[in-house]
Each structure stands twice: as C-alpha cells, then as structure tokens.
Design a protein around this motif. Sequence first.
Motif, PDB file in Angstrom:
ATOM      1  N   ALA A 181       0.804  -1.241  -0.081  1.00  0.00           N
ATOM      2  CA  ALA A 181       0.159  -0.108  -0.224  1.00  0.00           C
ATOM      3  C   ALA A 181       0.828   1.410  -0.151  1.00  0.00           C
ATOM      4  O   ALA A 181       1.955   1.149   0.635  1.00  0.00           O
ATOM      5  N   ALA A 182       0.590   2.231  -0.692  1.00  0.00           N
ATOM      6  CA  ALA A 182       1.313   3.583  -0.912  1.00  0.00           C
ATOM      7  C   ALA A 182       1.215   4.277   0.694  1.00  0.00           C
ATOM      8  O   ALA A 182       1.823   5.126   0.802  1.00  0.00           O
ATOM      9  N   ALA A 183       0.063   4.022   1.259  1.00  0.00           N
ATOM     10  CA  ALA A 183      -0.100   4.997   2.594  1.00  0.00           C
ATOM     11  C   ALA A 183      -0.880   4.238   3.455  1.00  0.00           C
ATOM     12  O   ALA A 183      -1.816   3.161   3.058  1.00  0.00           O
ATOM     13  N   GLY A 184      -1.117   4.547   4.711  1.00  0.00           N
ATOM     14  CA  GLY A 184      -2.109   3.819   5.685  1.00  0.00           C
ATOM     15  C   GLY A 184      -3.602   3.611   5.334  1.00  0.00           C
ATOM     16  O   GLY A 184      -4.088   2.431   5.503  1.00  0.00           O
ATOM     17  N   HIS A 185      -4.017   4.906   4.729  1.00  0.00           N
ATOM     18  CA  HIS A 185      -5.616   4.867   4.555  1.00  0.00           C
ATOM     19  C   HIS A 185      -5.873   3.655   3.430  1.00  0.00           C
ATOM     20  O   HIS A 185      -6.847   3.000   3.545  1.00  0.00           O
ATOM     21  N   GLU A 186      -4.769   3.258   2.572  1.00  0.00           N
ATOM     22  CA  GLU A 186      -5.117   2.287   1.608  1.00  0.00           C
ATOM     23  C   GLU A 186      -5.308   0.778   2.261  1.00  0.00           C
ATOM     24  O   GLU A 186      -5.912   0.008   1.925  1.00  0.00           O
ATOM     25  N   VAL A 187      -4.406   0.584   3.517  1.00  0.00           N
ATOM     26  CA  VAL A 187      -4.406  -0.574   4.052  1.00  0.00           C
ATOM     27  C   VAL A 187      -6.028  -0.826   4.706  1.00  0.00           C
ATOM     28  O   VAL A 187      -6.247  -2.066   4.413  1.00  0.00           O
ATOM     29  N   LEU A 188      -6.681  -0.162   5.039  1.00  0.00           N
ATOM     30  CA  LEU A 188      -8.100  -0.060   5.437  1.00  0.00           C
ATOM     31  C   LEU A 188      -9.072  -0.639   4.519  1.00  0.00           C
ATOM     32  O   LEU A 188      -9.996  -1.109   4.518  1.00  0.00           O
ATOM     33  N   ALA A 189      -8.739  -0.098   3.099  1.00  0.00           N
ATOM     34  CA  ALA A 189      -9.419  -0.565   2.165  1.00  0.00           C
ATOM     35  C   ALA A 189      -9.007  -1.850   1.592  1.00  0.00           C
ATOM     36  O   ALA A 189      -9.915  -2.760   1.003  1.00  0.00           O
ATOM     37  N   MET A 190      -7.965  -1.946   1.373  1.00  0.00           N
ATOM     38  CA  MET A 190      -7.377  -3.268   0.922  1.00  0.00           C
ATOM     39  C   MET A 190      -7.329  -4.703   1.834  1.00  0.00           C
ATOM     40  O   MET A 190      -7.668  -5.658   1.095  1.00  0.00           O
ATOM     41  N   VAL A 191      -7.527  -4.216   3.019  1.00  0.00           N
ATOM     42  CA  VAL A 191      -7.784  -5.371   3.949  1.00  0.00           C
ATOM     43  C   VAL A 191      -8.867  -5.102   5.000  1.00  0.00           C
ATOM     44  O   VAL A 191      -8.696  -4.757   6.209  1.00  0.00           O
ATOM     45  N   PRO A 192     -10.056  -5.034   4.309  1.00  0.00           N
ATOM     46  CA  PRO A 192     -11.187  -4.654   5.375  1.00  0.00           C
ATOM     47  C   PRO A 192     -11.467  -5.612   6.753  1.00  0.00           C
ATOM     48  O   PRO A 192     -10.921  -6.830   6.435  1.00  0.00           O
TER      49      PRO A 192
ATOM     50  N   VAL B 153     -11.592   5.016   6.081  1.00  0.00           N
ATOM     51  CA  VAL B 153     -10.562   5.191   4.975  1.00  0.00           C
ATOM     52  C   VAL B 153     -10.369   6.921   4.308  1.00  0.00           C
ATOM     53  O   VAL B 153      -9.421   7.356   4.398  1.00  0.00           O
ATOM     54  N   PHE B 154     -11.670   7.512   4.311  1.00  0.00           N
ATOM     55  CA  PHE B 154     -11.769   9.040   4.004  1.00  0.00           C
ATOM     56  C   PHE B 154     -10.991   9.786   5.081  1.00  0.00           C
ATOM     57  O   PHE B 154     -10.154  10.643   4.953  1.00  0.00           O
ATOM     58  N   VAL B 155     -11.341   9.618   6.579  1.00  0.00           N
ATOM     59  CA  VAL B 155     -10.830  10.096   7.613  1.00  0.00           C
ATOM     60  C   VAL B 155      -9.431  10.302   7.673  1.00  0.00           C
ATOM     61  O   VAL B 155      -8.542  11.105   7.733  1.00  0.00           O
ATOM     62  N   LEU B 156      -8.909   9.062   7.464  1.00  0.00           N
ATOM     63  CA  LEU B 156      -7.521   8.860   7.651  1.00  0.00           C
ATOM     64  C   LEU B 156      -6.674   9.532   6.500  1.00  0.00           C
ATOM     65  O   LEU B 156      -5.649  10.001   6.753  1.00  0.00           O
ATOM     66  N   ARG B 157      -7.382   9.252   5.347  1.00  0.00           N
ATOM     67  CA  ARG B 157      -6.810  10.119   4.144  1.00  0.00           C
ATOM     68  C   ARG B 157      -6.610  11.388   4.450  1.00  0.00           C
ATOM     69  O   ARG B 157      -5.501  12.079   4.198  1.00  0.00           O
TER      70      ARG B 157
END
Length: 267
Positions: free
Chosen positions: A157-168, A192-196
């Motif tokens: 993942a490029a950033a932490g918020h992506e982790v939450l989407a890739m691995v729900p 995801v939105f808040v962390l981004r």
Amino acid sequence: METLLNRLDGIERAETVTGVPLVSGTFPTGEHDRVWRALRAEHPRTGLWPVLGWTAGSAAEGTYDWCHRRQGPDWLAALRTVDPAERMALIVRSKLEWTLGDGDPSDPQIAAWQEEDRAAFDPGRVAEVTGPLREVPPGIRRQTERYPPTEVLLVPAAAGHEVLAMVPGLLLIMNNWMGGPSHPGLRYADHVFVLRHWEDAWGAELYHCRGDSLELAVTRPPRDSLTAATCAIEQWSYCDDLSQILGEVHDVAREQAPADHWSFWWD
C-alpha cells in the motif's frame, strides 16, 4: 532485498479474498514501536505498509466475511473519487446536527444548551477556551500501552489509509456512532476517508488497529491553538468516545490534537 522483516520471527504469508498478498512477523514484547518505525522507514523501498496487531493469516481470513466488491484495489480506486476533506466536513456537520437534537429553540433553556453545543464546534471559540499551547502533550497509546502487540502485518500500500481498504475487517463497522440526518451512520469507508484526510492535513499515519481501536503516529500535528481546535473538532466528531478519557472538545485540543500519537476507540 534486506529488510527488518527478514530478521523477525514467525513469518507468515497469506492472501486476501481479492488476492492482496500479506506478510507478517512477530517480535518480543515491548519492541512494537521500534519495529513499526523501522519498517515504516523502509516503506519507500519495500512498498509494504506496517500495521501493528495482526498476523497475515488472521487478517486475510477476515476479508472473506466482507463483500468482495468493497475491498481490494478496485474498491480503493472507487473511493478515490470522494474528496476526503468534504467527507470529514460532512461527518462534523452530521455530529453537530445530532448534538443539537430536535429540541424547540424557542425554549430559552434549550436555546442556551444549543448555543453551548455550537460553541464546541466553532474552532475560534474552542481555541479561546484552550488558550496558547504551553507544552506538547505526550499523546495517548490507549491500546498498545495496555496490551503491547507482538506482531506486525505488512500490506502492499502507498499509505496507511489504503490498508483499511485493501484489508477490510482490521476495524469494525462502528454501529454505536450516531449522526444527524445528513450522515446518520459511520460507514466503514469513512475510516478510509478520515485517515486519508488526516494524512494530508497532519501527517497522521496508520500505526495500530484492532476491532474497535485505532492508533495513529502523527508527523505534523497542529501546534497552535486554532488549528489544534479545528483538529480536535474533527476528532471528537469522528469518535465522541474520546469523552470517556479526555473529556470535551477543548480537552481533546489540549491533550491529543497537538501530540505525535493519537488514539480512537468506539466502545
């Protein structure tokens, strides 16, 4: 490629239901912060984002309980069409709606209560209460201090918020969050939105999450009273369970927003 991961114990590999490859390792109790920071420093080279508290097998298994269309690279691409700052503003507005309630504003007592509530969502008025920042607070490590993790998951993942989407499933859907008519429930995508949004605004990065708890390491926290107040209003709107330990919005502005580590929980 030499990486700290190669020196960890208990290496485990797995794939999510959408084929995202995961790897994890274990380490001795008390080493979690050192391990996370070392792996985070390697991220530009490895492309693997570290998140404490999971093994690859358990994280992958949880994805099978989610809709296939709401996870993985395709879902992440769809989420990028949403402006995270606009979603954060919607969450704040909705929480204010819920806080104000549907009482009759012509009643002087209700009108007074509602005015107090509006003040808690006004950055300028919150900043007046908190005053200048005298010292940087240490931050709260609510989960990792009480129950130090001994495993770290790495996700492409490029950033932490992506982790939450890739691995729900790393975080639960928070059914106990209540908002007003404009956004009555906190959805999983909102994490995801808040962390981004916070990544962009404050350099807040995914550090640990498990169930109903989330911790972020923050590289650019607000350090003046007005921006700390703005940040605190966002935090309290996203997670009003902060009141259990920190107190009201102005307490969050003093004790968490300017810190380099944030904690959230939905009990």
